[in-house]
Design a protein around this motif. Structure first.
Motif, PDB file in Angstrom:
ATOM      1  N   ALA A   1       0.831  -1.204   0.000  1.00 24.86           N
ATOM      2  CA  ALA A   1       0.000   0.000   0.000  1.00 24.86           C
ATOM      3  C   ALA A   1       0.865   1.253   0.000  1.00 24.86           C
ATOM      4  N   VAL A   2       1.941   1.250   0.802  1.00 24.24           N
ATOM      5  CA  VAL A   2       2.847   2.405   0.842  1.00 24.24           C
ATOM      6  C   VAL A   2       3.468   2.636  -0.528  1.00 24.24           C
ATOM      7  N   THR A   3       3.934   1.557  -1.137  1.00 18.24           N
ATOM      8  CA  THR A   3       4.568   1.683  -2.450  1.00 18.24           C
ATOM      9  C   THR A   3       3.590   2.182  -3.497  1.00 18.24           C
ATOM     10  N   ALA A   4       2.396   1.594  -3.509  1.00 22.31           N
ATOM     11  CA  ALA A   4       1.401   1.980  -4.517  1.00 22.31           C
ATOM     12  C   ALA A   4       0.997   3.439  -4.367  1.00 22.31           C
ATOM     13  N   LEU A   5       0.712   3.874  -3.140  1.00 19.24           N
ATOM     14  CA  LEU A   5       0.284   5.255  -2.933  1.00 19.24           C
ATOM     15  C   LEU A   5       1.415   6.238  -3.200  1.00 19.24           C
ATOM     16  N   THR A   6       2.649   5.821  -2.899  1.00 17.35           N
ATOM     17  CA  THR A   6       3.801   6.674  -3.231  1.00 17.35           C
ATOM     18  C   THR A   6       3.930   6.836  -4.737  1.00 17.35           C
ATOM     19  N   ASP A   7       3.816   5.726  -5.464  1.00 21.30           N
ATOM     20  CA  ASP A   7       3.922   5.788  -6.925  1.00 21.30           C
ATOM     21  C   ASP A   7       2.809   6.628  -7.537  1.00 21.30           C
ATOM     22  N   LEU A   8       1.651   6.636  -6.893  1.00 21.42           N
ATOM     23  CA  LEU A   8       0.523   7.418  -7.400  1.00 21.42           C
ATOM     24  C   LEU A   8       0.585   8.883  -6.971  1.00 21.42           C
ATOM     25  N   SER A   9       1.523   9.197  -6.077  1.00 17.10           N
ATOM     26  CA  SER A   9       1.615  10.543  -5.494  1.00 17.10           C
ATOM     27  C   SER A   9       0.339  10.913  -4.747  1.00 17.10           C
ATOM     28  N   TYR A  10      -0.240   9.926  -4.051  1.00 13.96           N
ATOM     29  CA  TYR A  10      -1.441  10.150  -3.248  1.00 13.96           C
ATOM     30  C   TYR A  10      -1.043  10.403  -1.794  1.00 13.96           C
ATOM     31  N   ARG A  11      -1.973  10.979  -1.045  1.00 19.15           N
ATOM     32  CA  ARG A  11      -1.722  11.315   0.354  1.00 19.15           C
ATOM     33  C   ARG A  11      -1.829  10.078   1.247  1.00 19.15           C
ATOM     34  N   PHE A  12      -0.874   9.929   2.132  1.00 23.54           N
ATOM     35  CA  PHE A  12      -0.962   8.855   3.118  1.00 23.54           C
ATOM     36  C   PHE A  12      -0.128   9.217   4.336  1.00 23.54           C
ATOM     37  N   ASP A  13      -0.401   8.493   5.421  1.00 23.77           N
ATOM     38  CA  ASP A  13       0.306   8.671   6.691  1.00 23.77           C
ATOM     39  C   ASP A  13       0.508   7.270   7.251  1.00 23.77           C
ATOM     40  N   SER A  14       1.729   6.749   7.143  1.00 21.84           N
ATOM     41  CA  SER A  14       2.012   5.350   7.455  1.00 21.84           C
ATOM     42  C   SER A  14       2.830   5.228   8.732  1.00 21.84           C
ATOM     43  N   TYR A  15       2.373   4.347   9.638  1.00 20.38           N
ATOM     44  CA  TYR A  15       3.115   4.021  10.851  1.00 20.38           C
ATOM     45  C   TYR A  15       3.540   2.555  10.771  1.00 20.38           C
ATOM     46  N   LEU A  16       4.825   2.297  10.919  1.00 22.30           N
ATOM     47  CA  LEU A  16       5.350   0.935  10.964  1.00 22.30           C
ATOM     48  C   LEU A  16       5.983   0.715  12.335  1.00 22.30           C
ATOM     49  N   PHE A  17       5.476  -0.301  13.065  1.00 22.33           N
ATOM     50  CA  PHE A  17       5.922  -0.573  14.433  1.00 22.33           C
ATOM     51  C   PHE A  17       6.868  -1.775  14.426  1.00 22.33           C
ATOM     52  N   PRO A  18       8.156  -1.582  14.634  1.00 23.73           N
ATOM     53  CA  PRO A  18       9.131  -2.674  14.493  1.00 23.73           C
ATOM     54  C   PRO A  18       9.008  -3.770  15.543  1.00 23.73           C
ATOM     55  N   THR A  19       8.421  -3.491  16.714  1.00 27.02           N
ATOM     56  CA  THR A  19       8.378  -4.494  17.788  1.00 27.02           C
ATOM     57  C   THR A  19       7.022  -5.186  17.902  1.00 27.02           C
ATOM     58  N   TRP A  20       6.112  -4.864  17.038  1.00 25.38           N
ATOM     59  CA  TRP A  20       4.752  -5.409  17.140  1.00 25.38           C
ATOM     60  C   TRP A  20       4.555  -6.578  16.197  1.00 25.38           C
ATOM     61  N   ASP A  21       3.606  -7.483  16.591  1.00 20.46           N
ATOM     62  CA  ASP A  21       3.142  -8.510  15.671  1.00 20.46           C
ATOM     63  C   ASP A  21       1.687  -8.211  15.302  1.00 20.46           C
ATOM     64  N   HIS A  22       0.999  -9.196  14.758  1.00 23.13           N
ATOM     65  CA  HIS A  22      -0.312  -8.934  14.158  1.00 23.13           C
ATOM     66  C   HIS A  22      -1.342  -8.427  15.170  1.00 23.13           C
ATOM     67  N   LEU A  23      -1.377  -9.033  16.346  1.00 18.47           N
ATOM     68  CA  LEU A  23      -2.423  -8.697  17.317  1.00 18.47           C
ATOM     69  C   LEU A  23      -2.051  -7.543  18.243  1.00 18.47           C
ATOM     70  N   THR A  24      -0.783  -7.141  18.271  1.00 12.34           N
ATOM     71  CA  THR A  24      -0.359  -6.141  19.245  1.00 12.34           C
ATOM     72  C   THR A  24      -1.120  -4.822  19.131  1.00 12.34           C
ATOM     73  N   PRO A  25      -1.401  -4.291  17.940  1.00  9.89           N
ATOM     74  CA  PRO A  25      -2.154  -3.031  17.902  1.00  9.89           C
ATOM     75  C   PRO A  25      -3.514  -3.127  18.574  1.00  9.89           C
TER      76      PRO A  25
END
Length: 746
Positions: A566-590
């Motif tokens: 999603a980050v790559t696609a929206l970047t290539d499209l020059s669309y607006r986004f706000d991405s948070y990537l959490f290095p210590t989290w797994d799937h259920l942690t959020p």
């Protein structure tokens, strides 16, 4: 109308020709008025807010037609004289309405006592891993029980001339001889055993039991049967059973009377409730508790606990699933399961004031108006009765078409309504889709719902059931989203210009799937631990819809290589986004960390861009499902889109209007920063944040011109008033084949 035949890569400048009709623009767009209250009965009135809650004032209307459909006929919610009070449709609520006391129960909460798990339980732990049930009782395997034959929808009582009427509405009533219920009346000061081997006890002076078209009123002290026998009427169409008790047998007068009710299955041969065993058979329930309670569902459960997570609990998939199973509050039957397990159902009763009933007093004090709420809607689609586990959708490999497990007309959903003053234009709306192997109560009592709901002036949070745990928001699961939204729009004043869509895991995947189909419905997207998957080629439709997304580097189910698509696609499209990537989290942690203030701040008070200067839309008709009125062939001021070559599955159209008098916004470069999220149930979480924003476009001369680029699109209709052009607009077209352009109303 002019058809433009274009060779591949050619550019043409043409003028639109005039279609049948006169004038220019969308003068036939409906003009919607402020909704008026409609008197119902006994001082009660109803308001249908759809005219102000949905964006139906524009043409074409955003979204699918099911969003705007009139409420269907719903036999289970209908009254026949002398009944007249409208249903509450809020589970765990009760009210005095129109001379009737009405209690609304939960749907699909008929799981009986907490006992030993039936290994053949069709609702196995894998299917609802993160929203498990508490009770273990299972239905006999005969299809007449439909895995749901003892599910109470509603209870009513009403004094009438010479007697008292009771009415029970069931979710499933395939064979009325298979279902029984007992109503406990009065309070003798101590618990007594219920009759017919129900396996429970509570205070009572009288027991009214109904089974197989018969009724018995019994003295709780000595089990003597009172004559005359109560009269029973069964309406299988409405799934309602009405019982009349004569005043000569039992007369409540103007007293306040303690009433309780329990539902079970009837064994006509043994003249008692069917007794559960360890494993369900054709005619025997399974999943018995040690004390053998035979009841599946209790009424008057006003205090069922909600799910909750505490500090440090449920960080990983494994321990989150264990915690969910220990809590088992997601079907709102934990207290019921525990009480039935010990055989004491004394906590479940209502003190019904017959003076209020005889005086026609209106009392809505036990009907919640804010906070976390479970509601019931009547769907326009029904595929049978009860729960059909053979119709499960299959999760990631979801089959289509798919009806989902909950096949009946009545469907549950959850709301969070902020305890804030209602804004003059109504609350905003955030649709928060649930995850795989979860249910509509995934966000009940969570800060995820509350942070999003309490932002700004307030937003109502909606979580549909999606007809089951695994539909991935295709087909009927997709239709359920819009039926629920429409139901909320009927009952609450919403601001149609403030709408966001999000969800965790499958809910985030559903966000990426639905928003590109109907981009003009949404002002912001907020998926969590989700990849766009098959929807990635359609993200181009999100030109006017910003996205904030959270992902986990250690995600076991949605690997970071997938969520980064999603980050790559929206970047290539020059669309607006706000991405948070959490290095210590797994799937259920959020989910278990449950702290979403940054996401709520990002979404903020974002509004739907109803008439943008440029529209990009990816048409994918294979995603449609006509049987449930899901057709996505329009967006913003474009409609009637069709593919030239359907075998290619998709087509893309991009139309820029130069009539707005402004240049296109300018996308900035990707900006990266780092930070630490604090305030959740787990330790502080570092994150990498990447954003792309737009700078507003400069003023430019307004030109009567549309610039159209199309690939594999055969037809498009432009609505000129919304596009800020005239019927004589200049058309600049680049297409890979013939393209028919129509200006509506010209």
């Amino acid at each position: 109308m002019k058809t433009v035949a274009m060779p591949l890569g050619a550019v043409a400048v043409v003028l639109a020709t005039i279609l049948a009709g006169s004038g220019c623009g969308d003068s036939t767009a409906p003009q919607l008025m402020e909704p008026a209250a409609t008197p119902v009965c006994g001082g009660l009135s109803a308001v249908d807010y759809r005219s102000v809650s949905l964006p139906g004032e524009v043409t074409p209307r955003p979204g699918p037609s099911v969003l705007y459909a009139d409420p269907p006929s719903a036999p289970q919610l209908e009254n026949i004289a002398p009944w007249q009070a409208p249903p509450i449709l809020i589970s765990g609520a009760a009210a005095y309405r129109c001379g009737e006391y009405v209690y609304q129960d939960w749907l699909y909460d008929d799981h009986g006592a907490l006992g030993v798990l039936d290994p053949t339980d069709p609702q196995g732990p894998d299917s609802i891993l993160f929203s498990p049930k508490a009770g273990t009782l299972t239905y006999p395997t005969d299809t007449a029980f439909a895995n749901n034959a003892a599910d109470l929808v509603e209870f009513r009582v009403k004094p009438v001339d010479g007697g008292t009427l009771f009415r029970v509405t069931l979710n499933t009533l395939v064979d009325p001889t298979l279902t029984a219920f007992t109503i406990a009346l009065g309070d003798n000061g101590s618990a007594v055993s219920w009759p017919f081997d129900a396996g429970v006890s509570s205070p009572a002076q009288w027991f009214l039991t109904v089974a197989a078209d018969q009724a018995w009123l019994m003295n709780a002290a000595d089990s003597s049967v009172v004559a005359p026998a109560p009269a029973v009427s069964v309406d299988t169409h409405r799934r309602q059973i009405t019982v009349r008790v004569e005043d000569s047998s039992w007369n409540p007068g103007r007293n306040a009377v303690r009433i309780a009710i329990g539902i079970g299955l009837w064994d006509a041969g043994a003249h008692r409730y069917r007794q559960p065993g360890a494993i369900a058979t054709t005619d025997t329930p399974g999943g018995s508790s040690p004390l053998g309670s035979a009841l599946f569902n209790m009424g008057f459960r006003f205090d069922e606990p909600m799910p909750e997570f505490a500090t440090g609990e449920g960080r990983t998939i494994a321990d989150a699933a264990v915690l969910a199973k220990i809590q088992a509050r997601f079907w709102r039957e934990k207290q019921q399961a525990d009480a039935l397990a010990i055989g004491d159902v004394s906590p479940f009763s209502a003190l019904v004031d017959f003076a209020k009933l005889r005086d026609g007093t209106l009392d809505e004090s036990r009907v919640p108006v804010s906070g976390h709420i479970n509601r019931i809607l009547a769907s326009g689609y029904s595929f049978g009765q009860g729960a059909d586990y053979d119709k499960a959708c299959g999760g990631i490999s979801a089959a289509r078409p798919c009806d989902g497990v909950m096949v009946g007309q009545l469907q549950p959903y959850s709301l969070y309504i902020p305890e804030l003053p209602e804004p003059p234009t109504g609350f905003g709306t955030t649709v928060l889709l649930h995850a795989l192997s979860a249910n509509y109560n995934q966000y009940l009592n969570t800060r995820h719902a509350e942070h999003l709901g309490n932002r700004g002036a307030g937003h109502i949070i909606i979580t549909p059931a999606g007809r089951g745990p695994d539909g991935f928001y295709f087909d009927v699961a997709e239709a359920d989203v819009f039926e629920v939204w429409a139901d909320v729009a009927r009952h609450y004043r919403l601001n149609p210009d403030q709408v966001a869509l999000g969800g965790v895991s499958m809910g985030g995947i559903g966000t990426y799937r639905l928003a590109p189909r109907y981009p003009d419905l949404f002002g912001y997207l907020a998926p969590v631990v989700a990849a766009p998957g098959d929807a990635e080629p359609r993200l181009a439709s999100l030109r006017n819809v910003p996205v904030t997304m959270w992902a986990s580097l250690l995600d076991e189910l949605q690997p970071v290589i997938s969520t980064e698509e999603a980050v790559t696609a929206l970047t290539d499209l020059s669309y607006r986004f706000d991405s948070y990537l959490f290095p210590t989290w797994d799937h259920l942690t959020p989910s278990t960390n449950d702290y979403y203030i940054p996401m709520a701040d990002a979404v903020g008070a974002a509004t739907v861009e109803r008439d943008p200067m440029r529209v990009t839309y990816v048409l994918a008709p294979l995603e449609d499902e006509p049987r449930v009125d899901l057709i996505a062939d329009h967006a913003y001021w474009l409609s009637a889109l069709s593919l030239r070559d359907p075998t290619l599955e998709r087509g893309t159209i991009d139309v820029r209007s130069d009539g707005f008098g402004v240049a296109e916004p300018v996308a900035g470069a990707v900006e990266q920063s780092t930070g630490v999220l604090t305030g959740g149930h787990h330790e502080p979480a570092p994150f990498i944040r990447r954003t792309v924003d737009w700078a507003p476009g400069a003023d430019a001369p307004a030109l009567d011109r549309l610039v159209i680029t199309a690939q594999n699109i055969a037809t498009v209709t432009v609505h000129p008033e919304r596009a800020r052009v005239s019927c004589e607009a200049e058309l600049v077209i680049e297409s890979d084949g013939p393209l028919e352009v129509t200006l509506a109303g010209c």
